[in-house]
Scaffold this motif. Structure first.
Motif: not given
Length: 414
Positions: A344-350, A394-403
């Motif tokens: 899991l790689v999460s970040n702040t951003g636009p 495997g597989r890869m997903q991108a999920i938008p974060r709130e904020g």
């Protein structure tokens, strides 16, 4: 006056013939249809003969029991009638009463014989049904066993082992024709993939060499202290453009290689891979004021360590580059659960709209733009990461974060 050019020659005929010509008597070919017709027709015939034989024996037994005399005459000078099966027959009866009692006794015996015949026939039918289902199940498994072999070979081929062949033996029926056609298709696919790998290797050499020569020449000219300022600036611009071209070529070649399945696999710890990627991106993160955090637990998978490290590096670099100007962070975690390794790689951003998430995985596509006129990369990072994940099963997903920002989830089988 110039002569007219010669007309183009006809294209060569294909050497592969998918179909085989039928013989003079195609209806004599031992096809699956004929074999199944003979098999099930013979089974019905055998079952019918057995059922008729059983019914004949049961009917003979019932008739023998039903035609038995239900009474006997006993006594000496005074004739008496005794019947253990006909309680209505007595000693002191008139002829009319005696005949009525005997008739009722015969009807009762016939009814008993028919009921016994019906119950025995039902038991025989039940037994034959069990035998027929068991025999049919066994024969169906024997008939369908070539399909199972074809399916197992196809699954091995999905695992990128294109050297597998079915090589089905047996009669020249539809299943053997399907297996032979599948083998011929695998031959063509193997030749195509071999040619693709050869092309990637040749392109890698042919494209890298001139770019490396250009970089060397530019560095030599830039190292000359007597070069004019204009040439120095032009050299730096050309060197940056050459470096970008090298990155683009490396990305395209890696994308082409990673589209294939990984044949040679070794144990790789995702936690170690993620830590190496963080070490490579830490300098850029510190320069941009982005904090990298997260706990990385042991998660060992079978795969190619270099390609898996490229996944983690692309995700971490994107998370650092596409972040907020101040107070940004990137969280990198690894874990193993339910038979899967998760990165899991999460970040702040636009803020990323949900309808634009899928576009991020397309080559040369970025958020709100299809051009690559940015200094953040060449637009192949997520495409390469997803391709490598698929190559590892495997597989890869991108999920938008709130904020704002994204959560990139990579799932690989343990």
């Amino acid at each position: 006056m110039a002569a007219n050019p010669a007309p183009p020659s006809a294209p060569p005929k294909p050497t592969w013939d998918p179909g085989q010509p039928e013989g003079p008597f195609p209806w004599l070919r031992p096809t699956i249809r004929i074999r199944l017709t003979l098999l099930y027709g013979g089974m019905f015939l055998i079952a019918g003969i057995l059922l008729l034989s059983i019914i004949y024996l049961l009917a003979a037994t019932a008739l023998k029991e039903g035609n038995a005399i239900g009474y006997k005459i006993v006594g000496g000078q005074n004739v008496q009638v005794s019947s253990p099966t006909c309680p209505g027959v007595g000693v002191d009866q008139s002829y009319e009463q005696f005949n009525a009692a005997i008739g009722q006794c015969i009807l009762d015996q016939r009814k008993h014989a028919l009921d016994d015949l019906l119950s025995r026939s039902l038991m025989a039918l039940l037994g034959l049904s069990i035998i027929a289902f068991a025999f049919g199940y066994a024969m169906a498994g024997r008939v369908l066993s070539p399909l199972g072999k074809i399916t197992r070979t196809a699954r091995r081929v999905v695992g990128s082992d294109l050297t597998r062949r079915i090589e089905l033996d047996g009669p020249d029926d539809e299943l053997k024709e399907l297996a032979d056609t599948f083998d011929e298709m695998l031959d063509r696919l193997e030749r195509a993939f071999t040619a693709q790998q050869r092309f990637v290797a040749n392109a890698s050499h042919e494209l890298r060499t001139p770019l490396a020569i250009n970089r060397t020449l530019l560095e030599v000219h830039l190292s000359d202290p007597g070069a004019p300022v204009e040439l120095q600036q032009l050299g730096k611009t050309l060197l940056a453009t050459n470096e970008r071209s090298e990155q683009l070529v490396e990305g395209l070649l890696l994308l082409a290689r990673s589209d294939n399945q990984i044949i040679e696999r070794k144990p790789v710890d995702l936690a170690e891979v993620a830590s190496r990627a963080i070490d490579q991106a830490r300098g850029e993160a510190e320069a941009k004021g982005v904090e990298i955090r997260g706990e990385r637990a042991l998660a060992v998978v079978q795969g190619n360590g270099v390609l898996l490290e490229r996944i983690a590096l692309n995700l971490v670099q994107n998370a650092v580059r596409y972040n907020v100007p101040e107070g940004g962070w990137v969280e990198v975690t690894t874990e193993a659960q339910h038979g899967q390794a998760i990165l899991l790689v999460s970040n702040t951003g636009p803020v990323v709209p949900a309808y634009e998430v899928d576009n991020l995985f397309e080559p040369f596509r970025r958020l709100r733009t299809e051009r690559t006129g940015s200094d953040k990369g060449v637009g192949l990072g997520l495409s390469i990461a997803r391709s490598v994940a698929r190559a590892h099963g495997g597989r890869m997903q991108a999920i938008p974060r709130e904020g704002g920002g994204l959560v990139m989830r990579v799932t690989l089988p343990l």
